[in-house]
Scaffold this motif. Sequence first.
Motif, short mmCIF file in Angstrom:
data_model
loop_
_atom_site.label_atom_id
_atom_site.label_comp_id
_atom_site.label_asym_id
_atom_site.label_seq_id
_atom_site.Cartn_x
_atom_site.Cartn_y
_atom_site.Cartn_z
N ALA A 293 78.06 -51.98 -72.24
CA ALA A 293 79.49 -52.27 -72.05
C ALA A 293 79.75 -52.76 -70.62
CB ALA A 293 80.34 -51.04 -72.36
N ASN A 294 79.11 -52.13 -69.64
CA ASN A 294 79.27 -52.56 -68.25
C ASN A 294 78.69 -53.95 -68.03
OD1 ASN A 294 80.60 -50.22 -67.51
ND2 ASN A 294 78.75 -49.20 -66.83
N ALA A 295 77.54 -54.23 -68.63
CA ALA A 295 76.93 -55.56 -68.51
C ALA A 295 77.83 -56.62 -69.15
CB ALA A 295 75.54 -55.57 -69.14
N LEU A 296 78.42 -56.29 -70.28
CA LEU A 296 79.31 -57.22 -70.96
C LEU A 296 80.55 -57.51 -70.10
CD1 LEU A 296 79.85 -58.90 -73.47
CD2 LEU A 296 80.89 -56.88 -74.51
N LYS A 297 81.11 -56.48 -69.47
CA LYS A 297 82.26 -56.67 -68.57
C LYS A 297 81.87 -57.58 -67.40
CE LYS A 297 84.51 -52.25 -69.41
NZ LYS A 297 84.80 -50.93 -68.83
N TYR A 298 80.68 -57.38 -66.87
CA TYR A 298 80.19 -58.18 -65.75
C TYR A 298 80.05 -59.65 -66.16
CZ TYR A 298 76.99 -59.71 -62.05
OH TYR A 298 76.39 -60.38 -61.02
N ILE A 299 79.43 -59.88 -67.30
CA ILE A 299 79.25 -61.24 -67.80
C ILE A 299 80.60 -61.89 -68.10
CG2 ILE A 299 78.37 -62.58 -69.76
CD1 ILE A 299 75.98 -60.56 -69.78
N GLN A 300 81.51 -61.13 -68.69
CA GLN A 300 82.84 -61.64 -69.00
C GLN A 300 83.58 -62.03 -67.72
OE1 GLN A 300 83.82 -62.21 -72.14
NE2 GLN A 300 85.73 -63.10 -71.46
N ALA A 301 83.44 -61.23 -66.67
CA ALA A 301 84.10 -61.55 -65.40
C ALA A 301 83.53 -62.83 -64.82
CB ALA A 301 83.92 -60.39 -64.41
N ILE A 302 82.22 -63.02 -64.89
CA ILE A 302 81.59 -64.25 -64.40
C ILE A 302 82.11 -65.44 -65.20
CG2 ILE A 302 79.41 -65.54 -64.27
CD1 ILE A 302 78.06 -62.83 -63.63
N PHE A 303 82.14 -65.30 -66.52
CA PHE A 303 82.62 -66.35 -67.40
C PHE A 303 84.05 -66.74 -67.05
CE2 PHE A 303 84.74 -67.61 -71.39
CZ PHE A 303 83.93 -68.66 -71.79
N GLU A 304 84.91 -65.75 -66.92
CA GLU A 304 86.33 -66.02 -66.69
C GLU A 304 86.62 -66.56 -65.29
OE1 GLU A 304 88.31 -62.34 -67.62
OE2 GLU A 304 87.93 -62.58 -69.77
N LYS A 305 85.87 -66.13 -64.29
CA LYS A 305 86.14 -66.51 -62.90
C LYS A 305 85.34 -67.72 -62.43
CE LYS A 305 88.85 -62.97 -62.33
NZ LYS A 305 90.26 -63.14 -62.48
N SER A 306 84.42 -68.19 -63.23
CA SER A 306 83.56 -69.30 -62.82
C SER A 306 84.38 -70.56 -62.58
CB SER A 306 82.51 -69.58 -63.89
OG SER A 306 81.75 -70.73 -63.53
N GLN B 164 82.05 -75.10 -84.14
CA GLN B 164 83.29 -74.38 -83.83
C GLN B 164 83.20 -73.81 -82.42
OE1 GLN B 164 84.15 -70.96 -86.26
NE2 GLN B 164 86.01 -70.49 -85.14
N ILE B 165 84.23 -74.05 -81.62
CA ILE B 165 84.30 -73.51 -80.26
C ILE B 165 84.70 -72.04 -80.36
CG2 ILE B 165 85.43 -73.66 -78.01
CD1 ILE B 165 85.87 -76.68 -78.64
N ILE B 166 83.83 -71.17 -79.85
CA ILE B 166 84.07 -69.72 -79.93
C ILE B 166 84.82 -69.23 -78.70
CG2 ILE B 166 82.99 -67.44 -80.12
CD1 ILE B 166 80.53 -68.88 -81.28
N THR B 167 84.33 -69.63 -77.52
CA THR B 167 84.98 -69.23 -76.28
C THR B 167 85.02 -70.42 -75.33
OG1 THR B 167 82.89 -68.50 -75.28
CG2 THR B 167 84.21 -66.82 -76.40
N ILE B 168 85.99 -70.38 -74.45
CA ILE B 168 86.12 -71.41 -73.41
C ILE B 168 86.78 -70.73 -72.22
CG2 ILE B 168 88.26 -72.22 -74.44
CD1 ILE B 168 87.70 -74.98 -73.26
N ASN B 169 86.30 -71.03 -71.03
CA ASN B 169 86.95 -70.42 -69.86
C ASN B 169 88.08 -71.32 -69.36
OD1 ASN B 169 85.55 -72.42 -68.44
ND2 ASN B 169 84.42 -70.98 -67.16
N HIS B 170 88.87 -70.76 -68.46
CA HIS B 170 90.04 -71.48 -67.94
C HIS B 170 89.63 -72.72 -67.16
CE1 HIS B 170 93.03 -68.61 -69.29
NE2 HIS B 170 92.20 -67.64 -68.92
N SER B 171 88.48 -72.67 -66.50
CA SER B 171 88.04 -73.84 -65.73
C SER B 171 87.83 -75.04 -66.64
CB SER B 171 86.76 -73.52 -64.97
OG SER B 171 87.00 -72.54 -63.98
N LEU B 172 87.17 -74.83 -67.78
CA LEU B 172 86.95 -75.95 -68.70
C LEU B 172 88.26 -76.44 -69.30
CD1 LEU B 172 85.08 -77.94 -69.98
CD2 LEU B 172 84.52 -76.25 -71.72
N ALA B 173 89.13 -75.51 -69.63
CA ALA B 173 90.43 -75.92 -70.17
C ALA B 173 91.17 -76.78 -69.15
CB ALA B 173 91.27 -74.68 -70.53
#
Length: 168
Positions: A74-87, A99-108
């Motif tokens: 769970a901690n590793a997933l939170k870490y990866i999610q933070a990297i994904f979202e803040k990249s 099908q697009i599953i996830t996209i971060n704000h930078s790509l949007a």
Amino acid sequence: LPDEIEANQKLMNSLLNGEQDTARLNKRYLHKNGSFVWADVSVALRRSIDGQPLHFITTVVDITERTRIEIELANALKYIQAIFEKSPIGIATLKANGQIITINHSLAQIVGGNVEEIVNLNIHEIASWRTSGMLAAAEEVLSTGIEKTREFHYISSFGKECWVSCRF
């Protein structure tokens, strides 16, 4: 543990009151060395013929290692999610069917849309993916399994001119 007493008492009362016949929960125990031991506890109340409580039948299985691994995961997933979202780099994940599953704000932001309107789109249905060659590059990587980096220039579906380097 003191913070679990009320929940444990409610559980035992529901068994004694006949609201349920069995119960199962994960519970912490304090080891004499000060560490926590996690257990999967199953409880059943044995009753007499006339329905009076006789005794509890309880099994306790040590799940300390499993719980430790679940917490680490769970901690590793939170870490990866933070990297994904803040990249600052645009990142998306897709299913093999496009099908697009996830996209971060930078790509949007790069393509001029927002996350909510892009997630669940299918790249096969996005005109700019077809006309730019990105769809062909993605399909080639899926069919060969060999990663590829290519540069593309296109007008996104949101009308924004994009110059991107994509790694598939």
